[in-house]
Design a protein around this motif. Structure first.
Motif, PDB file in Angstrom:
ATOM      1  N   UNK A 116       0.778  -1.193   0.175  1.00  0.00           N
ATOM      2  CA  UNK A 116      -0.113   0.129   0.137  1.00  0.00           C
ATOM      3  C   UNK A 116       1.041   1.168  -0.027  1.00  0.00           C
ATOM      4  N   UNK A 117       2.211   1.263   0.722  1.00  0.00           N
ATOM      5  CA  UNK A 117       2.927   2.399   0.560  1.00  0.00           C
ATOM      6  C   UNK A 117       3.348   2.723  -0.918  1.00  0.00           C
ATOM      7  N   UNK A 118       3.746   1.681  -1.627  1.00  0.00           N
ATOM      8  CA  UNK A 118       4.171   1.823  -3.024  1.00  0.00           C
ATOM      9  C   UNK A 118       3.205   2.494  -3.759  1.00  0.00           C
ATOM     10  N   UNK A 119       1.863   2.369  -3.459  1.00  0.00           N
ATOM     11  CA  UNK A 119       0.901   2.673  -4.231  1.00  0.00           C
ATOM     12  C   UNK A 119       0.440   4.058  -4.028  1.00  0.00           C
ATOM     13  N   UNK A 120       0.924   4.912  -3.047  1.00  0.00           N
ATOM     14  CA  UNK A 120       0.602   6.002  -2.688  1.00  0.00           C
ATOM     15  C   UNK A 120       0.041   6.106  -1.499  1.00  0.00           C
ATOM     16  N   UNK A 121      -0.412   5.311  -0.975  1.00  0.00           N
ATOM     17  CA  UNK A 121      -1.268   5.293   0.528  1.00  0.00           C
ATOM     18  C   UNK A 121      -0.290   5.479   1.522  1.00  0.00           C
ATOM     19  N   UNK A 122      -0.702   6.300   2.415  1.00  0.00           N
ATOM     20  CA  UNK A 122       0.237   6.630   3.519  1.00  0.00           C
ATOM     21  C   UNK A 122       0.362   5.408   4.518  1.00  0.00           C
ATOM     22  N   UNK A 123       1.637   5.406   4.980  1.00  0.00           N
ATOM     23  CA  UNK A 123       1.775   4.438   5.857  1.00  0.00           C
ATOM     24  C   UNK A 123       0.863   4.586   7.346  1.00  0.00           C
ATOM     25  N   UNK A 124       0.434   3.775   8.043  1.00  0.00           N
ATOM     26  CA  UNK A 124      -0.288   3.615   8.802  1.00  0.00           C
ATOM     27  C   UNK A 124       0.523   3.022  10.155  1.00  0.00           C
ATOM     28  N   UNK A 125       0.673   3.751  11.351  1.00  0.00           N
ATOM     29  CA  UNK A 125       1.310   3.449  12.565  1.00  0.00           C
ATOM     30  C   UNK A 125       0.324   3.619  13.740  1.00  0.00           C
ATOM     31  N   UNK A 126       0.233   2.342  14.464  1.00  0.00           N
ATOM     32  CA  UNK A 126      -0.392   2.410  15.558  1.00  0.00           C
ATOM     33  C   UNK A 126       0.539   2.655  16.897  1.00  0.00           C
ATOM     34  N   UNK A 127       0.156   3.384  17.646  1.00  0.00           N
ATOM     35  CA  UNK A 127       1.108   3.764  18.703  1.00  0.00           C
ATOM     36  C   UNK A 127       0.290   3.881  20.020  1.00  0.00           C
ATOM     37  N   UNK A 128       0.882   3.602  21.254  1.00  0.00           N
ATOM     38  CA  UNK A 128       0.309   3.624  22.369  1.00  0.00           C
ATOM     39  C   UNK A 128      -0.045   5.399  22.576  1.00  0.00           C
ATOM     40  N   UNK A 129      -1.235   5.603  23.087  1.00  0.00           N
ATOM     41  CA  UNK A 129      -1.779   6.894  23.088  1.00  0.00           C
ATOM     42  C   UNK A 129      -0.792   7.686  23.820  1.00  0.00           C
ATOM     43  N   UNK A 130      -0.129   7.475  24.835  1.00  0.00           N
ATOM     44  CA  UNK A 130       0.911   8.188  25.620  1.00  0.00           C
ATOM     45  C   UNK A 130       1.877   8.703  24.537  1.00  0.00           C
ATOM     46  N   UNK A 131       2.302   8.117  23.713  1.00  0.00           N
ATOM     47  CA  UNK A 131       3.530   8.595  22.650  1.00  0.00           C
ATOM     48  C   UNK A 131       3.084   9.723  21.718  1.00  0.00           C
ATOM     49  N   UNK A 132       1.702   9.770  21.667  1.00  0.00           N
ATOM     50  CA  UNK A 132       1.046  11.055  20.892  1.00  0.00           C
ATOM     51  C   UNK A 132       0.711  12.133  21.933  1.00  0.00           C
ATOM     52  N   UNK A 133       0.276  11.622  23.188  1.00  0.00           N
ATOM     53  CA  UNK A 133      -0.103  12.657  24.060  1.00  0.00           C
ATOM     54  C   UNK A 133       0.879  13.534  24.813  1.00  0.00           C
ATOM     55  N   UNK A 134       2.130  12.756  24.980  1.00  0.00           N
ATOM     56  CA  UNK A 134       3.202  13.432  25.631  1.00  0.00           C
ATOM     57  C   UNK A 134       3.853  14.689  24.771  1.00  0.00           C
ATOM     58  N   UNK A 135       4.396  14.114  23.433  1.00  0.00           N
ATOM     59  CA  UNK A 135       4.728  15.570  22.566  1.00  0.00           C
ATOM     60  C   UNK A 135       3.627  16.549  22.544  1.00  0.00           C
ATOM     61  N   UNK A 136       2.134  16.240  22.480  1.00  0.00           N
ATOM     62  CA  UNK A 136       1.456  17.219  22.385  1.00  0.00           C
ATOM     63  C   UNK A 136       1.280  17.989  23.639  1.00  0.00           C
ATOM     64  N   UNK A 137       1.434  17.396  24.709  1.00  0.00           N
ATOM     65  CA  UNK A 137       1.576  18.311  26.023  1.00  0.00           C
ATOM     66  C   UNK A 137       2.804  18.946  26.257  1.00  0.00           C
ATOM     67  N   UNK A 138       3.743  18.601  25.556  1.00  0.00           N
ATOM     68  CA  UNK A 138       5.162  19.207  25.879  1.00  0.00           C
ATOM     69  C   UNK A 138       5.102  20.884  24.756  1.00  0.00           C
ATOM     70  N   UNK A 139       4.468  20.228  23.503  1.00  0.00           N
ATOM     71  CA  UNK A 139       4.494  21.616  22.943  1.00  0.00           C
ATOM     72  C   UNK A 139       3.439  22.642  23.524  1.00  0.00           C
ATOM     73  N   UNK A 140       2.168  22.165  24.082  1.00  0.00           N
ATOM     74  CA  UNK A 140       1.352  23.045  24.687  1.00  0.00           C
ATOM     75  C   UNK A 140       2.048  23.921  25.911  1.00  0.00           C
ATOM     76  N   UNK A 141       3.068  23.203  26.688  1.00  0.00           N
ATOM     77  CA  UNK A 141       3.661  23.655  27.595  1.00  0.00           C
ATOM     78  C   UNK A 141       4.547  24.949  27.173  1.00  0.00           C
ATOM     79  N   UNK A 142       5.155  24.738  25.789  1.00  0.00           N
ATOM     80  CA  UNK A 142       5.998  25.878  25.324  1.00  0.00           C
ATOM     81  C   UNK A 142       5.169  26.744  24.646  1.00  0.00           C
ATOM     82  N   UNK A 143       4.080  26.569  24.294  1.00  0.00           N
ATOM     83  CA  UNK A 143       3.125  27.740  24.234  1.00  0.00           C
ATOM     84  C   UNK A 143       2.414  28.438  25.134  1.00  0.00           C
ATOM     85  N   UNK A 144       2.386  28.014  26.240  1.00  0.00           N
ATOM     86  CA  UNK A 144       1.803  28.625  27.615  1.00  0.00           C
ATOM     87  C   UNK A 144       2.291  29.990  27.899  1.00  0.00           C
TER      88      UNK A 144
END
Length: 171
Positions: free
Chosen positions: A143-171
């Motif tokens: 599917x990646x070769x056909x132009x479809x984006x790669x799909x990656x499933x990750x634990x929620x904390x691995x997305x939430x932590x950078x989001x929280x870190x960026x929001x701290x910088x914007x505070x």
């Protein structure tokens, strides 16, 4: 609301998890100020729970607006490459040992951690961004070769932590 009591003289009523609720409030304010995600998304919840755990486990919340030293501490704890996951597990275990009996704050913190660990969210595959392979591998294209984006499933904390870190910088 009855204030939280730990000395057993509270009259047998329900304990109110004020420390956890205040940590969630601070996390929510940080995320709303940054305006990075819509509050109704799972990514927002992941960021809020990761930040709330960080605030709660870093010796609780302060009564006034976040002082600069506290913002710096949160920024360091949530930084990329920091051993946040191990720190959370160690602090939760230490709190459970120290408090001994039932603790509504700790119960909510553990529930948030279980959700962050057990829930997987679809993330962008940042490693897939870049120039295409000059020599395709043998076999049928995936599917990646056909132009479809790669799909990656990750634990929620691995997305939430950078989001929280960026929001701290914007505070």
């Amino acid at each position: 609301m009855r204030p939280e009591r730990r000395d057993g003289s509270g009259g047998g009523g329900l304990l109110i998890p004020m420390a956890w609720m205040y940590a969630e409030y601070i996390a929510d304010e940080l995320l709303r100020t940054g305006e990075l995600m819509e509050p109704a998304t799972l990514e927002y919840r992941a960021g809020r729970d990761a930040l709330a755990l960080t605030v709660f486990l870093s010796d609780g919340a302060v009564a006034e607006a976040l002082p600069a030293t506290r913002v710096d501490e949160l920024r360091l704890l949530t930084a990329y490459g920091a051993p946040w996951r191990g720190w959370v597990c160690e602090r939760l275990d230490a709190l459970e040992t120290a408090r001994g009996g039932p603790d509504p704050d700790l119960a909510l913190a553990r529930a948030a951690w279980r959700w962050l660990e057990d829930t997987e969210l679809l993330a962008a595959d940042l490693d897939a961004i870049g120039p295409p392979d000059p020599e395709p591998a043998d076999g049928p294209p995936g599917p990646e070769a056909e132009g479809a984006p790669a799909q990656v499933w990750t634990p929620a904390w691995q997305l939430g932590l950078p989001l929280g870190h960026l929001s701290i910088h914007l505070y």
